[in-house]
Design a protein around this motif. Structure first.
Motif, PDB file in Angstrom:
ATOM      1  N   ALA A  37       0.826  -1.208   0.000  1.00 20.15           N
ATOM      2  CA  ALA A  37       0.000   0.000   0.000  1.00 20.15           C
ATOM      3  C   ALA A  37       0.859   1.256   0.000  1.00 20.15           C
ATOM      4  CB  ALA A  37      -0.921  -0.003   1.213  1.00 20.15           C
ATOM      5  N   ASN A  38       2.080   1.164   0.516  1.00 15.75           N
ATOM      6  CA  ASN A  38       2.886   2.349   0.737  1.00 15.75           C
ATOM      7  C   ASN A  38       4.323   2.091   0.298  1.00 15.75           C
ATOM      8  OD1 ASN A  38       4.601   4.270   1.978  1.00 15.75           O
ATOM      9  ND2 ASN A  38       3.031   4.709   3.501  1.00 15.75           N
ATOM     10  N   LEU A  39       4.721   2.659  -0.816  1.00 17.93           N
ATOM     11  CA  LEU A  39       6.075   2.438  -1.321  1.00 17.93           C
ATOM     12  C   LEU A  39       7.133   3.127  -0.480  1.00 17.93           C
ATOM     13  CD1 LEU A  39       5.523   2.631  -5.167  1.00 17.93           C
ATOM     14  CD2 LEU A  39       5.932   0.617  -3.775  1.00 17.93           C
ATOM     15  N   ARG A  40       6.801   4.238   0.134  1.00 10.89           N
ATOM     16  CA  ARG A  40       7.779   4.930   0.981  1.00 10.89           C
ATOM     17  C   ARG A  40       8.219   3.997   2.111  1.00 10.89           C
ATOM     18  NH1 ARG A  40       5.705  10.314   2.687  1.00 10.89           N
ATOM     19  NH2 ARG A  40       6.202  10.734   0.527  1.00 10.89           N
ATOM     20  N   ALA A  41       7.269   3.365   2.770  1.00  8.67           N
ATOM     21  CA  ALA A  41       7.598   2.425   3.839  1.00  8.67           C
ATOM     22  C   ALA A  41       8.359   1.226   3.279  1.00  8.67           C
ATOM     23  CB  ALA A  41       6.335   1.967   4.566  1.00  8.67           C
ATOM     24  N   PHE A  42       7.978   0.764   2.114  1.00  7.41           N
ATOM     25  CA  PHE A  42       8.650  -0.385   1.497  1.00  7.41           C
ATOM     26  C   PHE A  42      10.126  -0.083   1.267  1.00  7.41           C
ATOM     27  CE2 PHE A  42      10.109  -2.798  -2.168  1.00  7.41           C
ATOM     28  CZ  PHE A  42       9.808  -4.084  -1.772  1.00  7.41           C
ATOM     29  N   PHE A  43      10.429   1.070   0.671  1.00 11.77           N
ATOM     30  CA  PHE A  43      11.818   1.402   0.378  1.00 11.77           C
ATOM     31  C   PHE A  43      12.610   1.784   1.626  1.00 11.77           C
ATOM     32  CE2 PHE A  43      10.158   1.880  -3.983  1.00 11.77           C
ATOM     33  CZ  PHE A  43      10.963   0.926  -4.556  1.00 11.77           C
ATOM     34  N   ALA A  44      11.927   2.161   2.682  1.00  8.08           N
ATOM     35  CA  ALA A  44      12.601   2.452   3.947  1.00  8.08           C
ATOM     36  C   ALA A  44      12.897   1.164   4.708  1.00  8.08           C
ATOM     37  CB  ALA A  44      11.744   3.384   4.795  1.00  8.08           C
ATOM     38  N   GLY A  45      12.423   0.024   4.195  1.00  8.16           N
ATOM     39  CA  GLY A  45      12.697  -1.258   4.808  1.00  8.16           C
ATOM     40  C   GLY A  45      11.608  -1.731   5.748  1.00  8.16           C
ATOM     41  N   ASP A  46      10.530  -0.970   5.889  1.00  2.50           N
ATOM     42  CA  ASP A  46       9.439  -1.359   6.774  1.00  2.50           C
ATOM     43  C   ASP A  46       8.373  -2.067   5.936  1.00  2.50           C
ATOM     44  OD1 ASP A  46       7.497  -1.686   8.674  1.00  2.50           O
ATOM     45  OD2 ASP A  46       7.482   0.407   9.319  1.00  2.50           O
ATOM     46  N   VAL A  47       8.671  -3.287   5.515  1.00  2.00           N
ATOM     47  CA  VAL A  47       7.809  -4.018   4.592  1.00  2.00           C
ATOM     48  C   VAL A  47       6.464  -4.339   5.218  1.00  2.00           C
ATOM     49  CG1 VAL A  47       7.596  -6.105   3.195  1.00  2.00           C
ATOM     50  CG2 VAL A  47       9.792  -4.947   3.380  1.00  2.00           C
ATOM     51  N   ARG A  48       6.415  -4.641   6.516  1.00  2.00           N
ATOM     52  CA  ARG A  48       5.140  -4.955   7.169  1.00  2.00           C
ATOM     53  C   ARG A  48       4.214  -3.737   7.123  1.00  2.00           C
ATOM     54  NH1 ARG A  48       4.284  -9.414   9.651  1.00  2.00           N
ATOM     55  NH2 ARG A  48       2.824  -8.523  11.122  1.00  2.00           N
ATOM     56  N   ARG A  49       4.739  -2.543   7.405  1.00  5.69           N
ATOM     57  CA  ARG A  49       3.908  -1.337   7.343  1.00  5.69           C
ATOM     58  C   ARG A  49       3.514  -1.046   5.904  1.00  5.69           C
ATOM     59  NH1 ARG A  49       6.637   3.790   9.074  1.00  5.69           N
ATOM     60  NH2 ARG A  49       6.503   4.436   6.934  1.00  5.69           N
ATOM     61  N   ALA A  50       4.445  -1.253   4.971  1.00  4.35           N
ATOM     62  CA  ALA A  50       4.170  -1.004   3.558  1.00  4.35           C
ATOM     63  C   ALA A  50       3.032  -1.879   3.067  1.00  4.35           C
ATOM     64  CB  ALA A  50       5.425  -1.266   2.720  1.00  4.35           C
ATOM     65  N   ALA A  51       2.982  -3.110   3.554  1.00  2.00           N
ATOM     66  CA  ALA A  51       1.944  -4.048   3.126  1.00  2.00           C
ATOM     67  C   ALA A  51       0.642  -3.799   3.859  1.00  2.00           C
ATOM     68  CB  ALA A  51       2.409  -5.480   3.354  1.00  2.00           C
ATOM     69  N   GLY A  52       0.635  -2.855   4.806  1.00  3.24           N
ATOM     70  CA  GLY A  52      -0.581  -2.575   5.547  1.00  3.24           C
ATOM     71  C   GLY A  52      -0.886  -3.626   6.607  1.00  3.24           C
ATOM     72  N   LEU A  53       0.149  -4.388   6.999  1.00  2.00           N
ATOM     73  CA  LEU A  53      -0.025  -5.437   7.997  1.00  2.00           C
ATOM     74  C   LEU A  53       0.107  -4.858   9.396  1.00  2.00           C
ATOM     75  CD1 LEU A  53       2.182  -8.184   6.353  1.00  2.00           C
ATOM     76  CD2 LEU A  53      -0.306  -7.996   6.257  1.00  2.00           C
ATOM     77  N   THR A  54      -0.636  -5.400  10.321  1.00  2.05           N
ATOM     78  CA  THR A  54      -0.500  -4.986  11.710  1.00  2.05           C
ATOM     79  C   THR A  54       0.670  -5.720  12.338  1.00  2.05           C
ATOM     80  OG1 THR A  54      -2.049  -6.686  12.410  1.00  2.05           O
ATOM     81  CG2 THR A  54      -2.952  -4.503  11.974  1.00  2.05           C
ATOM     82  N   THR A  55       1.240  -5.140  13.338  1.00  6.05           N
ATOM     83  CA  THR A  55       2.364  -5.764  14.025  1.00  6.05           C
ATOM     84  C   THR A  55       1.852  -6.935  14.846  1.00  6.05           C
ATOM     85  OG1 THR A  55       3.483  -3.654  14.162  1.00  6.05           O
ATOM     86  CG2 THR A  55       4.265  -5.382  15.615  1.00  6.05           C
ATOM     87  N   LYS A  56       2.477  -8.090  14.703  1.00  3.72           N
ATOM     88  CA  LYS A  56       2.103  -9.292  15.438  1.00  3.72           C
ATOM     89  C   LYS A  56       3.274  -9.726  16.309  1.00  3.72           C
ATOM     90  CE  LYS A  56      -1.013 -11.048  11.906  1.00  3.72           C
ATOM     91  NZ  LYS A  56      -1.283 -12.139  10.990  1.00  3.72           N
TER      92      LYS A  56
END
Length: 58
Positions: A37-56
């Motif tokens: 959902a979010n390429l900025r988060a993806f390229f920053a290395g936060d793939v879980r946030r980029a995918a819109g996944l909640t922290t588990k």
């Protein structure tokens, strides 16, 4: 990388890996396509946030 099915089709024709970008659960790509959902988060290395996944808990 793209946000349209034509982007996906072009990547497949060129034998390239594809990363889809789409907000929410609905997207035009085949079901096994990796979508964020979010390429900025993806390229920053936060793939879980980029995918819109909640922290588990691990």
């Amino acid at each position: 990388m793209g946000d349209a099915l034509s982007d996906y089709d072009c990547a497949r024709e060129c034998s390239l890996a594809f990363l889809g970008r789409a907000e929410g659960a609905a997207h035009p790509f085949p079901s096994r396509t990796e979508v964020v959902a979010n390429l900025r988060a993806f390229f920053a290395g936060d793939v879980r946030r980029a995918a819109g996944l909640t922290t588990k808990a691990a």
